[in-house]
Design an enzyme around this catalytic site. Structure first.
Site, PDB file in Angstrom:
ATOM      1  N   TRP A  41      49.053  39.406  40.476  1.00 17.15           N
ATOM      2  CA  TRP A  41      48.257  40.177  41.447  1.00 17.15           C
ATOM      3  C   TRP A  41      48.727  39.932  42.871  1.00 17.15           C
ATOM      4  CZ3 TRP A  41      46.401  44.356  39.752  1.00 17.15           C
ATOM      5  CH2 TRP A  41      45.900  44.446  38.455  1.00 17.15           C
ATOM      6  N   ASP A  50      41.800  38.086  47.785  1.00 22.12           N
ATOM      7  CA  ASP A  50      41.501  38.996  46.672  1.00 22.12           C
ATOM      8  C   ASP A  50      40.721  38.191  45.640  1.00 22.12           C
ATOM      9  OD1 ASP A  50      41.397  40.514  44.407  1.00 22.12           O
ATOM     10  OD2 ASP A  50      43.566  40.791  44.193  1.00 22.12           O
ATOM     11  N   LYS A 108      35.223  42.704  37.009  1.00 22.23           N
ATOM     12  CA  LYS A 108      35.456  41.395  36.411  1.00 22.23           C
ATOM     13  C   LYS A 108      34.148  40.601  36.399  1.00 22.23           C
ATOM     14  CE  LYS A 108      39.833  42.640  36.562  1.00 22.23           C
ATOM     15  NZ  LYS A 108      40.706  42.494  37.696  1.00 22.23           N
TER      16      LYS A 108
HETATM   17  C1  LIG Z   1      41.906  43.297  38.192  1.00 17.76           C
HETATM   18  C2  LIG Z   1      42.459  42.778  39.450  1.00 17.76           C
HETATM   19  C3  LIG Z   1      42.986  43.650  40.444  1.00 17.76           C
HETATM   20  C4  LIG Z   1      43.041  45.146  40.264  1.00 17.76           C
HETATM   21  O1  LIG Z   1      41.775  45.669  40.376  1.00 17.76           O
HETATM   22  P1  LIG Z   1      41.509  47.252  40.359  1.00 17.76           P
HETATM   23  O2  LIG Z   1      40.064  47.287  40.713  1.00 17.76           O
HETATM   24  O3  LIG Z   1      41.815  47.709  38.973  1.00 17.76           O
HETATM   25  O4  LIG Z   1      42.375  47.867  41.381  1.00 17.76           O
HETATM   26  C5  LIG Z   1      43.452  43.087  41.611  1.00 17.76           C
HETATM   27  N1  LIG Z   1      43.446  41.765  41.808  1.00 17.76           N
HETATM   28  C6  LIG Z   1      42.965  40.897  40.880  1.00 17.76           C
HETATM   29  C7  LIG Z   1      42.965  39.429  41.166  1.00 17.76           C
HETATM   30  C8  LIG Z   1      42.457  41.386  39.686  1.00 17.76           C
HETATM   31  O5  LIG Z   1      41.970  40.535  38.767  1.00 17.76           O
END
Ligand SMILES: *Cc1c(COP(=O)(O)O)cnc(C)c1O
Length: 360
Positions: A102, A172, A196
């Site tokens: 990521w 993030d 998540k």
């Molecule tokens: C799942 C995830 C993403 C992507 O998320 P989307 O909402 O599908 O764009 C980005 N960063 C991390 C750490 C993730 O777990």
């Protein structure tokens, strides 16, 4: 059919209590005669839902008044672009810490907008650790420092907040937000896709320090400016109303459980049990530096990878589903966010022991 223990990385399990409440309210929310799905986002009913969820989140995370909370669409992936568009603020370079898949996506997107300084990377160790802060080469001229507190695919997590001086720190937090208390005041921006650990897909939460809002790079679309959404209390256009409502129910559920401190204790215990089971066997292994192991996403491999599909089939028959590892890592991955009951971990461990006994 009864519910399974779903170890999906996202969209992921939600608390059963939340879904039961949503089911009860599905066709008639609070005597309004309509579903939340059917409500105008400008109605007083919906605004009460939105305001309560924001208040609960602010209280639960102790978010200072100097921060705005935005409820957006577009996923964490849109934030990979919105962060540079909003935070460069006249500068042309940003620092990124590369700890996995990521991080790499965030870096690739930032390169569309600015120079990226990779201040630290654990790629050489195949992302099984985190480079110590003392080895980072931060650029004091950087507009911000971006990192990924929990790498959902690699299962690598920061357990402390890195010190970066006066440069705004951007995180993030998609797969770790709400797993424990965090000192929001250390951050310029925190963002997270909801699917998540917050609620259904479609909602993205951005927590942004107010003094970072209002100066975007030229050409930024209206919808990509934090100011647009901040000024309109996330109602500039139609927000993801139903996902936002479910997120609100999840916030209430966490509050009722005792808040983020209690979630942290439970999460630490859940993850600890599973790592112990892996470490105490000669059949399963996890490659991550024990100091940086994730509480949320636990990859593990079998000593006999030819048994992977048998493991997955038998686990599924035992009500333990979506354990297949990410294609880039292989093996298994158990994602165990807040909504995964401790009984799910116990059931997985019992299954793993039994499978090992029969197949090792
Ligand atoms: C799942 C995830 C993403 C992507 O998320 P989307 O909402 O599908 O764009 C980005 N960063 C991390 C750490 C993730 O777990």
């Amino acid at each position: 059919m009864s519910r399974v223990f779903n170890f999906s990385a996202g969209p992921a399990m939600l608390p059963e209590e939340v879904m039961k409440k949503a089911a009860l309210e599905m066709t008639d929310w609070n005597g309004s005669g309509m579903s939340v799905m059917e409500m105008s986002h400008r109605s007083k009913e919906y605004i009460s839902i939105a305001e309560k969820s924001e208040k609960d989140l602010r209280e639960m995370m102790s978010i200072p008044d100097t921060y705005k909370i935005l409820f957006l669409q577009g996923g964490a992936s849109s934030q990979f672009a919105m962060v540079p568009m909003n935070l460069l603020r006249g500068k042309d370079t940003a620092d990124y810490i590369n700890t996995g898949a990521w991080s790499k996506k965030a870096i690739a997107e930032a390169r569309l907008f600015c120079k990226v300084n990779i201040a630290a990377s654990s790629e050489a160790s195949k992302f099984t650790t985190i480079p110590p802060r003392s080895e980072w080469s931060l650029n004091p001229e950087a507009a911000y420092v971006h990192y990924t507190p929990n790498e959902t695919i690699g299962g690598v997590e920061f357990h402390t907040i890195p010190e970066v001086g006066n440069v705004p720190l951007v995180a993030d937090m998609s797969s770790t937000i709400l797993s424990r208390p965090v000192d929001v005041s250390k951050y310029g921006v925190i963002y997270a896709g909801a699917q998540k650990n917050i609620g259904p897909a479609g909602l993205t939460i951005v927590i942004v320090r107010e003094n970072l809002i209002g100066k975007v790079i030229s050409g930024t679309p209206t919808m990509f400016s934090y100011e647009t959404h901040s000024k309109a209390d996330s109602m500039y256009n139609t927000p993801p109303t139903y996902s936002w409502y479910i997120a609100g129910l999840v916030f209430e559920w966490i509050k009722n459980k005792g808040g983020l401190k209690v979630m942290a204790e439970i999460n630490k215990r859940k993850a600890g049990k599973l790592y112990d089971a892996i470490d105490n066997s000669n059949f399963y292994s996890n490659p991550v530096d024990p100091y940086y192991r994730s509480w949320m996403n636990i990859p593990f491999t079998l000593a006999k990878p030819e048994l992977d599909s048998k493991f997955l089939e038998e686990a599924k028959a035992a009500g333990l589903v979506t354990l297949k590892g990410h294609r880039s890592v292989g093996g298994m991955r158990a994602s165990i966010y807040n909504a995964m009951p401790e009984a799910g971990i116990d059931a997985l461990i019992a299954f793993m022991k039994d499978f090992e006994k029969k197949n090792a």
